[in-house]
Design a protein around this motif. Structure first.
Motif, PDB file in Angstrom:
ATOM      1  N   LYS A  59      -9.613 -14.591  10.586  1.00 54.53           N
ATOM      2  CA  LYS A  59     -10.837 -15.127   9.996  1.00 54.53           C
ATOM      3  C   LYS A  59     -11.110 -16.549  10.502  1.00 54.53           C
ATOM      4  CE  LYS A  59     -11.404 -12.278   5.860  1.00 54.53           C
ATOM      5  NZ  LYS A  59     -12.841 -12.044   5.959  1.00 54.53           N
ATOM      6  N   TYR A  60     -10.066 -17.296  10.770  1.00 52.01           N
ATOM      7  CA  TYR A  60     -10.224 -18.605  11.411  1.00 52.01           C
ATOM      8  C   TYR A  60     -10.887 -18.447  12.779  1.00 52.01           C
ATOM      9  CZ  TYR A  60      -8.778 -22.603  14.273  1.00 52.01           C
ATOM     10  OH  TYR A  60      -8.773 -23.667  15.153  1.00 52.01           O
ATOM     11  N   ALA A  61     -10.482 -17.435  13.532  1.00 47.79           N
ATOM     12  CA  ALA A  61     -11.056 -17.197  14.858  1.00 47.79           C
ATOM     13  C   ALA A  61     -12.542 -16.864  14.774  1.00 47.79           C
ATOM     14  CB  ALA A  61     -10.299 -16.075  15.570  1.00 47.79           C
ATOM     15  N   VAL A  62     -12.942 -16.154  13.725  1.00 48.27           N
ATOM     16  CA  VAL A  62     -14.365 -15.880  13.503  1.00 48.27           C
ATOM     17  C   VAL A  62     -15.122 -17.196  13.332  1.00 48.27           C
ATOM     18  CG1 VAL A  62     -16.043 -14.890  11.889  1.00 48.27           C
ATOM     19  CG2 VAL A  62     -14.035 -13.555  12.582  1.00 48.27           C
ATOM     20  N   ARG A  63     -14.550 -18.107  12.571  1.00 52.93           N
ATOM     21  CA  ARG A  63     -15.187 -19.420  12.393  1.00 52.93           C
ATOM     22  C   ARG A  63     -15.234 -20.176  13.711  1.00 52.93           C
ATOM     23  NH1 ARG A  63     -11.674 -19.362   7.994  1.00 52.93           N
ATOM     24  NH2 ARG A  63     -10.445 -21.179   8.685  1.00 52.93           N
ATOM     25  N   PRO A 116      -8.697 -27.210  11.420  1.00 50.06           N
ATOM     26  CA  PRO A 116      -7.506 -26.436  11.778  1.00 50.06           C
ATOM     27  C   PRO A 116      -6.800 -25.907  10.542  1.00 50.06           C
ATOM     28  CG  PRO A 116      -7.082 -28.790  11.979  1.00 50.06           C
ATOM     29  CD  PRO A 116      -8.552 -28.650  11.709  1.00 50.06           C
ATOM     30  N   LEU A 117      -6.104 -24.809  10.701  1.00 50.00           N
ATOM     31  CA  LEU A 117      -5.316 -24.272   9.600  1.00 50.00           C
ATOM     32  C   LEU A 117      -4.069 -25.134   9.403  1.00 50.00           C
ATOM     33  CD1 LEU A 117      -5.486 -20.443  10.356  1.00 50.00           C
ATOM     34  CD2 LEU A 117      -6.700 -21.675   8.560  1.00 50.00           C
ATOM     35  N   PRO A 118      -3.648 -25.363   8.160  1.00 56.11           N
ATOM     36  CA  PRO A 118      -2.432 -26.154   7.915  1.00 56.11           C
ATOM     37  C   PRO A 118      -1.215 -25.510   8.580  1.00 56.11           C
ATOM     38  CG  PRO A 118      -3.663 -25.825   5.881  1.00 56.11           C
ATOM     39  CD  PRO A 118      -4.291 -24.940   6.906  1.00 56.11           C
ATOM     40  N   ALA A 119      -0.317 -26.350   9.067  1.00 54.04           N
ATOM     41  CA  ALA A 119       0.880 -25.840   9.736  1.00 54.04           C
ATOM     42  C   ALA A 119       1.690 -24.909   8.850  1.00 54.04           C
ATOM     43  CB  ALA A 119       1.745 -27.013  10.200  1.00 54.04           C
ATOM     44  N   ILE A 120       1.691 -25.169   7.549  1.00 54.57           N
ATOM     45  CA  ILE A 120       2.485 -24.343   6.629  1.00 54.57           C
ATOM     46  C   ILE A 120       1.968 -22.900   6.584  1.00 54.57           C
ATOM     47  CG2 ILE A 120       1.103 -24.808   4.538  1.00 54.57           C
ATOM     48  CD1 ILE A 120       3.793 -25.063   3.033  1.00 54.57           C
ATOM     49  N   LEU A 172      -6.893 -14.089  19.300  1.00 53.63           N
ATOM     50  CA  LEU A 172      -7.828 -14.897  18.524  1.00 53.63           C
ATOM     51  C   LEU A 172      -9.004 -15.367  19.374  1.00 53.63           C
ATOM     52  CD1 LEU A 172      -5.377 -16.960  16.296  1.00 53.63           C
ATOM     53  CD2 LEU A 172      -6.446 -14.739  15.867  1.00 53.63           C
ATOM     54  N   SER A 173      -8.772 -15.638  20.650  1.00 59.69           N
ATOM     55  CA  SER A 173      -9.879 -16.013  21.528  1.00 59.69           C
ATOM     56  C   SER A 173     -10.821 -14.837  21.761  1.00 59.69           C
ATOM     57  CB  SER A 173      -9.343 -16.535  22.866  1.00 59.69           C
ATOM     58  OG  SER A 173      -8.623 -17.736  22.692  1.00 59.69           O
ATOM     59  N   GLY A 174     -10.273 -13.617  21.772  1.00 63.41           N
ATOM     60  CA  GLY A 174     -11.126 -12.436  21.880  1.00 63.41           C
ATOM     61  C   GLY A 174     -12.046 -12.305  20.683  1.00 63.41           C
ATOM     62  N   ILE A 175     -11.510 -12.567  19.483  1.00 63.14           N
ATOM     63  CA  ILE A 175     -12.327 -12.523  18.271  1.00 63.14           C
ATOM     64  C   ILE A 175     -13.402 -13.595  18.310  1.00 63.14           C
ATOM     65  CG2 ILE A 175     -12.269 -12.919  15.767  1.00 63.14           C
ATOM     66  CD1 ILE A 175      -9.459 -11.626  15.774  1.00 63.14           C
ATOM     67  N   ALA A 176     -13.015 -14.814  18.691  1.00 59.76           N
ATOM     68  CA  ALA A 176     -13.978 -15.914  18.762  1.00 59.76           C
ATOM     69  C   ALA A 176     -15.071 -15.633  19.788  1.00 59.76           C
ATOM     70  CB  ALA A 176     -13.255 -17.220  19.108  1.00 59.76           C
ATOM     71  N   THR A 177     -14.705 -15.039  20.906  1.00 59.10           N
ATOM     72  CA  THR A 177     -15.668 -14.743  21.963  1.00 59.10           C
ATOM     73  C   THR A 177     -16.673 -13.691  21.523  1.00 59.10           C
ATOM     74  OG1 THR A 177     -14.060 -15.324  23.681  1.00 59.10           O
ATOM     75  CG2 THR A 177     -15.900 -13.929  24.348  1.00 59.10           C
ATOM     76  N   ALA A 178     -16.176 -12.630  20.885  1.00 55.08           N
ATOM     77  CA  ALA A 178     -17.072 -11.571  20.412  1.00 55.08           C
ATOM     78  C   ALA A 178     -17.987 -12.087  19.309  1.00 55.08           C
ATOM     79  CB  ALA A 178     -16.249 -10.393  19.902  1.00 55.08           C
ATOM     80  N   THR A 179     -17.451 -12.914  18.430  1.00 57.02           N
ATOM     81  CA  THR A 179     -18.273 -13.494  17.364  1.00 57.02           C
ATOM     82  C   THR A 179     -19.376 -14.357  17.957  1.00 57.02           C
ATOM     83  OG1 THR A 179     -16.363 -13.542  15.874  1.00 57.02           O
ATOM     84  CG2 THR A 179     -18.239 -14.931  15.297  1.00 57.02           C
ATOM     85  N   ALA A 180     -19.016 -15.173  18.929  1.00 56.97           N
ATOM     86  CA  ALA A 180     -19.998 -16.065  19.557  1.00 56.97           C
ATOM     87  C   ALA A 180     -21.137 -15.286  20.201  1.00 56.97           C
ATOM     88  CB  ALA A 180     -19.318 -16.952  20.593  1.00 56.97           C
ATOM     89  N   ALA A 181     -20.819 -14.121  20.791  1.00 54.72           N
ATOM     90  CA  ALA A 181     -21.867 -13.307  21.418  1.00 54.72           C
ATOM     91  C   ALA A 181     -22.871 -12.823  20.380  1.00 54.72           C
ATOM     92  CB  ALA A 181     -21.230 -12.119  22.141  1.00 54.72           C
ATOM     93  N   LEU A 182     -22.387 -12.431  19.198  1.00 51.80           N
ATOM     94  CA  LEU A 182     -23.287 -11.991  18.131  1.00 51.80           C
ATOM     95  C   LEU A 182     -24.089 -13.159  17.576  1.00 51.80           C
ATOM     96  CD1 LEU A 182     -21.011  -9.482  16.183  1.00 51.80           C
ATOM     97  CD2 LEU A 182     -23.006  -8.923  17.575  1.00 51.80           C
ATOM     98  N   ILE A 196     -12.441 -20.266  22.950  1.00 52.05           N
ATOM     99  CA  ILE A 196     -11.013 -20.420  22.692  1.00 52.05           C
ATOM    100  C   ILE A 196     -10.722 -20.490  21.190  1.00 52.05           C
ATOM    101  CG2 ILE A 196      -8.991 -21.854  23.139  1.00 52.05           C
ATOM    102  CD1 ILE A 196     -10.288 -20.419  25.591  1.00 52.05           C
ATOM    103  N   ALA A 197      -9.642 -19.842  20.772  1.00 45.98           N
ATOM    104  CA  ALA A 197      -9.135 -19.930  19.397  1.00 45.98           C
ATOM    105  C   ALA A 197      -7.650 -19.598  19.418  1.00 45.98           C
ATOM    106  CB  ALA A 197      -9.876 -18.980  18.463  1.00 45.98           C
ATOM    107  N   GLY A 198      -6.881 -20.299  18.602  1.00 48.04           N
ATOM    108  CA  GLY A 198      -5.461 -20.008  18.480  1.00 48.04           C
ATOM    109  C   GLY A 198      -4.542 -20.949  19.216  1.00 48.04           C
ATOM    110  N   LEU A 199      -5.055 -22.090  19.668  1.00 46.22           N
ATOM    111  CA  LEU A 199      -4.216 -23.025  20.418  1.00 46.22           C
ATOM    112  C   LEU A 199      -3.082 -23.592  19.569  1.00 46.22           C
ATOM    113  CD1 LEU A 199      -6.691 -24.996  22.703  1.00 46.22           C
ATOM    114  CD2 LEU A 199      -4.601 -23.834  23.427  1.00 46.22           C
TER     115      LEU A 199
END
Length: 284
Positions: free
Chosen positions: A149-153, A6-10, A113-123, A54-57
């Motif tokens: 970029k986190y969502a891509v990961r 996860p990305l740091p809260a800061i 962010l979930s849209g980015i993660a979903t599209a990345t997963a398809a590729l 899912i991404a961005g929770l």
């Protein structure tokens, strides 16, 4: 896929705070404050309207907690996990005003962010039979590069450079102004330290030959045909990382990956991908 950290809260707190302030404006939530009693409490769920990754929770949760630190959130699907249409991602209980006021900010981050993660997963799935990795670019929403970029990961992809200071990437305009690939590489090598990697974008096999003669760490094979990509991989012969870009989608990606390239970079993953449809539903 490696473990998703996860990305740091800061890092995410300023983004969520700015988004809430943008929405609240100078008067707050006029609608909710007029209709909902201050002491009213609700239980809601975040639910998918379509399948995806899912991404961005963390950003969504922070949006709710900034308005009500006592809010209770039970996560059902974590970042990087797949969800079917109708799945509950999380249950959220707390002060109703906070839930409704934070709703759009939370969903804006989560859906994007979930849209980015979903599209990345398809590729990633499309090229799973080959060694190539899917990577993103710097074509990100201003201010949101870290989370996009986190969502891509989260979707199983990898990240290209995060900014101009990460590495040297010699593009077509650099080459044009310098007077050629060779001169651009020579100047770059003189201008940076020994730990800085150098990548050069090439449009032709002749340019690639110049790049390999001088020595670079990576070559960006831009908009080459499948046959040109195969020839380029053979010319490089493992002496540099090969990266293909241009006209990449789930249909074309397998053929591109089959040429033997190491990376396939995709700008639209972060600049124009559709959001995943997720909603906040009232339960009680």
């Amino acid at each position: 896929m490696t473990t998703l950290s996860p990305l740091p809260a800061i890092m995410i707190e300023p983004l969520v705070r700015a988004a809430l302030l943008e929405d609240l404006g100078c008067a707050g939530d006029l609608t909710t404050d007029a209709i909902i009693p201050a002491d009213h409490r609700s239980t809601t769920v975040l639910a998918t309207r379509q399948p995806g990754v899912i991404a961005g929770l963390d950003l969504a949760a922070l949006a709710f907690r900034m308005l009500d630190p006592t809010i209770d959130i039970a996560i059902e699907r974590r970042d990087g996990e797949r969800a079917a249409a109708g799945d509950i991602i999380a249950s959220i209980s707390g002060v109703s005003r906070a839930l409704l006021t934070a709703e759009r900010t939370a969903l804006n981050f989560l859906c994007r962010l979930s849209g980015i993660a979903t599209a990345t997963a398809a590729l990633v799935v499309a090229i799973r039979d080959h060694k190539a990795q899917i990577v993103c670019t710097r074509k990100t929403t201003p201010g949101l590069r870290a989370v996009e970029k986190y969502a891509v990961r989260a979707g199983g992809g990898s990240n290209h450079r995060f900014g101009l200071g990460d590495a040297v990437l010699i593009k077509d305009n650099h080459v044009a102004i310098a007077g050629g690939v060779a001169e651009a590489i020579t100047r770059a090598r003189r201008g940076v330290g020994h730990l800085v990697k150098v990548e050069v974008e090439v449009d032709t096999l002749a340019q690639l030959e110049d790049a390999m003669r001088l020595g670079v760490d990576a070559v960006l094979l831009d908009n080459m045909t499948i046959d040109e990509l195969r020839q380029a991989v053979a010319m490089v012969n493992g002496r540099a990382i090969t990266e293909a870009s241009g006209r990449v989608n789930p249909t074309t990606a397998p053929e591109i990956a089959a040429t033997g390239v190491d990376l396939i970079s995709v700008g639209w993953l972060t600049h124009s991908v559709p959001a995943l449809d997720i909603g906040l539903d009232y339960r009680a």
